[in-house]
Scaffold this motif. Structure first.
Motif, PDB file in Angstrom:
ATOM      1  N   ASP A 143       0.829  -1.389  -0.142  1.00 35.39           N
ATOM      2  CA  ASP A 143      -0.006   0.040  -0.030  1.00 35.39           C
ATOM      3  C   ASP A 143       0.711   1.190  -0.128  1.00 35.39           C
ATOM      4  N   TYR A 144       1.693   1.321  -0.868  1.00 38.72           N
ATOM      5  CA  TYR A 144       2.700   2.671  -1.074  1.00 38.72           C
ATOM      6  C   TYR A 144       3.071   2.453  -2.568  1.00 38.72           C
ATOM      7  N   THR A 145       3.492   3.680  -2.809  1.00 36.16           N
ATOM      8  CA  THR A 145       4.322   3.848  -3.984  1.00 36.16           C
ATOM      9  C   THR A 145       5.699   4.655  -4.005  1.00 36.16           C
ATOM     10  N   PHE A 146       6.653   4.650  -4.526  1.00 34.94           N
ATOM     11  CA  PHE A 146       7.572   5.359  -4.971  1.00 34.94           C
ATOM     12  C   PHE A 146       7.736   6.131  -6.381  1.00 34.94           C
ATOM     13  N   GLU A 147       6.655   6.127  -6.988  1.00 33.88           N
ATOM     14  CA  GLU A 147       6.623   6.343  -8.480  1.00 33.88           C
ATOM     15  C   GLU A 147       7.018   8.043  -8.383  1.00 33.88           C
ATOM     16  N   CYS A 148       6.411   8.752  -7.604  1.00 34.17           N
ATOM     17  CA  CYS A 148       6.806  10.094  -7.682  1.00 34.17           C
ATOM     18  C   CYS A 148       6.750  10.787  -6.099  1.00 34.17           C
ATOM     19  N   SER A 149       7.149  11.869  -5.975  1.00 31.53           N
ATOM     20  CA  SER A 149       7.196  12.506  -4.776  1.00 31.53           C
ATOM     21  C   SER A 149       5.610  13.212  -4.759  1.00 31.53           C
ATOM     22  N   LEU A 150       5.385  13.710  -3.610  1.00 28.62           N
ATOM     23  CA  LEU A 150       4.123  14.409  -3.317  1.00 28.62           C
ATOM     24  C   LEU A 150       3.924  15.690  -4.228  1.00 28.62           C
ATOM     25  N   GLU A 151       5.201  16.469  -4.221  1.00 25.44           N
ATOM     26  CA  GLU A 151       5.345  17.774  -4.723  1.00 25.44           C
ATOM     27  C   GLU A 151       5.104  17.550  -6.366  1.00 25.44           C
ATOM     28  N   ILE A 177       1.645   7.817  -1.611  1.00 26.22           N
ATOM     29  CA  ILE A 177       2.659   8.369  -1.628  1.00 26.22           C
ATOM     30  C   ILE A 177       3.363   8.644  -0.323  1.00 26.22           C
ATOM     31  N   LYS A 178       2.275   9.111   0.794  1.00 29.96           N
ATOM     32  CA  LYS A 178       2.790   9.413   2.224  1.00 29.96           C
ATOM     33  C   LYS A 178       3.198   8.162   2.973  1.00 29.96           C
ATOM     34  N   ASN A 179       2.746   7.063   2.493  1.00 35.37           N
ATOM     35  CA  ASN A 179       3.120   5.642   3.170  1.00 35.37           C
ATOM     36  C   ASN A 179       4.809   5.184   2.599  1.00 35.37           C
ATOM     37  N   GLY A 180       4.827   5.844   1.324  1.00 38.27           N
ATOM     38  CA  GLY A 180       6.260   5.610   0.617  1.00 38.27           C
ATOM     39  C   GLY A 180       6.946   6.573   1.485  1.00 38.27           C
ATOM     40  N   GLU A 181       6.854   7.868   1.593  1.00 42.50           N
ATOM     41  CA  GLU A 181       7.640   8.631   2.393  1.00 42.50           C
ATOM     42  C   GLU A 181       7.901   7.975   3.731  1.00 42.50           C
ATOM     43  N   LEU A 182       6.879   7.581   4.430  1.00 41.37           N
ATOM     44  CA  LEU A 182       7.108   6.867   5.735  1.00 41.37           C
ATOM     45  C   LEU A 182       8.112   5.761   5.873  1.00 41.37           C
TER      46      LEU A 182
END
Length: 221
Positions: free
Chosen positions: A114-122, A180-185
């Protein structure tokens, strides 16, 4: 006081009431299952933990939670590092583990993919159907947390939508913000080096089970 009562009638009444009770339970279970199905579909779309349905007679809440069981805590401790484990996990004298909510969220996200590193939130904000200006973008980067309900309110507020009927539903945007936020975490907790392998190793230490609940609420009077 029961001497004059007809035993045969009481037995018949008990049988009839028992049949009625079982029939009502089957009907209630069927209706609950339909509500749970609709609720879970909306929960999956919105990345929330519960949804509530209303009628003039009352309300029904459907909740979906995930229980995490760490099968190999010693292995997980080695993967996360001694420092992170000591900071975010409490061990009781009974050798039970209490995980920091953020760490548990990260572990569940890893197990459920349940995450992604495809792009940043920005980067994602620049690709939204409703594009924020520089001030709005700065505010969104600060306030978006990966929580469907709160993030939806944030988007409506920042973009100035006062009427829900005229606002975009933002379903797709909220879904990707959550991932994305899960990826950041994950990246905040885990070292970048060999990240993919670390994620696979963590998955082998866990099991996450889904539990659905349903609550019916109404005025007894």
């Amino acid at each position: 006081m029961y001497e004059n009562e007809n035993v045969e009638q009481l037995v018949s009444q008990a049988v009839a009431l028992d049949k009625e009770q079982k029939y009502c339970k089957r009907k209630l279970d069927t209706v609950k299952a339909k509500l749970q199905s609709k609720g879970l579909a909306m929960i999956d779309d919105r990345n929330v933990k519960y949804i509530k349905f209303y009628s003039e007679d009352g309300s029904v809440a459907v909740g979906d939670s995930y229980k995490m069981d760490v099968l190999r805590p010693d292995k997980l401790k080695d993967i996360l590092s001694e420092e992170l484990w000591m900071a975010k996990v409490k061990e009781s004298t009974e050798t039970k583990y209490s995980y920091d909510p953020k760490l548990e969220q990260m572990l569940k996200a890893i197990f459920m993919d349940d995450y992604t590193f495809e792009c940043s939130l920005e980067e994602f904000l620049d690709e939204m159907s409703v594009k924020p200006d520089s001030k709005q973008k700065k505010l969104l980067l600060k306030k978006l947390k990966g929580d469907y309900a709160k993030d939806r309110e944030t988007l409506l507020s920042v973009f100035g939508y006062e009427d829900d009927d005229t606002a975009p539903d933002f379903e797709v945007e909220l879904y990707y913000i959550y991932k994305i936020k899960n990826g950041e975490l994950i990246r905040a907790f885990l070292p970048e080096e060999c990240l993919s392998q670390t994620i696979e190793d963590i998955k082998k230490c866990l099991i996450v089970e889904s539990k659905t609940s349903i609550t019916i609420d109404y005025d007894n009077e």
